[in-house]
Design an enzyme around this catalytic site. Structure first.
Site, mmCIF file in Angstrom:
data_model
loop_
_atom_site.group_PDB
_atom_site.id
_atom_site.type_symbol
_atom_site.label_atom_id
_atom_site.label_comp_id
_atom_site.label_asym_id
_atom_site.label_seq_id
_atom_site.Cartn_x
_atom_site.Cartn_y
_atom_site.Cartn_z
ATOM 1 N N ASP A 1 -8.638 -3.730 -8.132
ATOM 2 C CA ASP A 1 -8.287 -2.631 -7.214
ATOM 3 C C ASP A 1 -8.767 -1.292 -7.765
ATOM 4 O OD1 ASP A 1 -7.168 -0.836 -5.453
ATOM 5 O OD2 ASP A 1 -5.153 -1.692 -5.520
ATOM 6 N N CYS B 1 0.853 -1.185 0.000
ATOM 7 C CA CYS B 1 0.000 0.000 0.000
ATOM 8 C C CYS B 1 0.898 1.247 0.000
ATOM 9 C CB CYS B 1 -0.957 -0.054 1.192
ATOM 10 S SG CYS B 1 -2.285 1.159 1.147
ATOM 11 N N HIS C 1 -7.185 -4.582 -3.769
ATOM 12 C CA HIS C 1 -6.190 -3.889 -2.946
ATOM 13 C C HIS C 1 -6.008 -4.645 -1.628
ATOM 14 C CE1 HIS C 1 -3.818 -0.254 -2.255
ATOM 15 N NE2 HIS C 1 -4.164 -0.364 -0.980
#
Length: 247
Positions: free
Chosen positions: A183, A126, A215
């Site tokens: 995502d 991330c 994600h």
């Protein structure tokens, strides 16, 4: 492999001190090292587990807390409240501070007698995936595995600085970028831009998209965990480190 772990404190430019979790094989080394860059949820149980897994592969793993200026030691849950708290701290980051933290972490590793300072890589998730990519641009690390790095293609970098993507020509090592095809936070167009920037910059690289993954697909504590994609990306990351950080 037997490992040992400890919490450490790293000096950072500007007189700051950054906490970090360090895991390493239970021997005197010297060993190659891998930076483990956290998600917005802090150096929590999952990130410590990743660091332990990296150490079990034979590396000194260092997970720095780059939220140390606004909430040192914070660990947030994988829920709406945790997301909000993490996003608040993410919004306070600046590119200069992120780069200072990268260099502080690399310098710390190189100061350790049990670390091979010429063999350092990074892995991140991330915003940590962004950090891994930025570390490849701004330092001489040999390898970076970036998992769903958010904000890499933004017109402005964190804090309003230069775009991280624009720094791609500074990459000296090998880069792997992993994304999820589901995502919505990193749509296909952004992945295409990253591919193009890496191709133009010329480092050895691979950008891999897992069609069924979302994600956060690597984190087994999140609802978006996708086991098949996570295992494949982990295996590819381990292979990257063997090929670039080994003798």
């Amino acid at each position: 492999m037997e490992i040992r772990s400890e919490d450490v404190v790293i000096p950072v430019a500007g007189g700051h001190s950054m906490g970090a979790y360090c895991a390493r094989p239970d021997d005197d080394g010297p060993r190659p090292a891998v930076l483990v860059f956290m998600e917005i949820f802090g150096v929590n149980a999952h990130i410590r587990d990743v660091a332990d897994r990296v150490a079990c592969e034979g590396y000194v793993a260092l997970a720095p807390d780059y939220f140390h200026r606004t909430g040192p030691g914070a660990e947030f849950a994988y829920d709406e409240a945790g997301m909000a708290l993490g996003m608040e701290r993410l919004g306070a980051l600046t590119a200069d501070e992120m780069v200072a933290d990268i260099h502080g972490a690399v310098d710390y590793l190189r100061s350790q007698p049990g670390v091979r300072g010429d063999r350092i890589g990074a892995i991140g998730f991330c915003i940590g995936g962004h950090m891994a990519y930025l570390a490849a641009c701004e330092s001489d690390i040999q390898a970076a595995a970036s998992f769903y790095g958010g904000g890499i293609t933004a017109a402005k970098g964190p804090g309003g600085g230069a775009s991280t993507l624009s720094k791609s020509p500074g990459i000296k090592g090998r880069v792997l970028c992993f994304f999820g095809g589901q995502d919505a936070m990193i749509p296909k167009g952004q992945v295409t831009k990253i591919r193009a920037a890496l191709k133009a910059a010329g480092p050895q690289h691979e950008v891999r998209v897992y069609p069924e993954a979302d994600h956060g697909f690597h984190c087994d504590q999140r609802p978006s965990y996708h086991e098949e994609s996570a295992k494949d990306a982990w295996a590819r990351s381990c292979a990257l480190f063997v090929e670039t950080l080994g003798d």
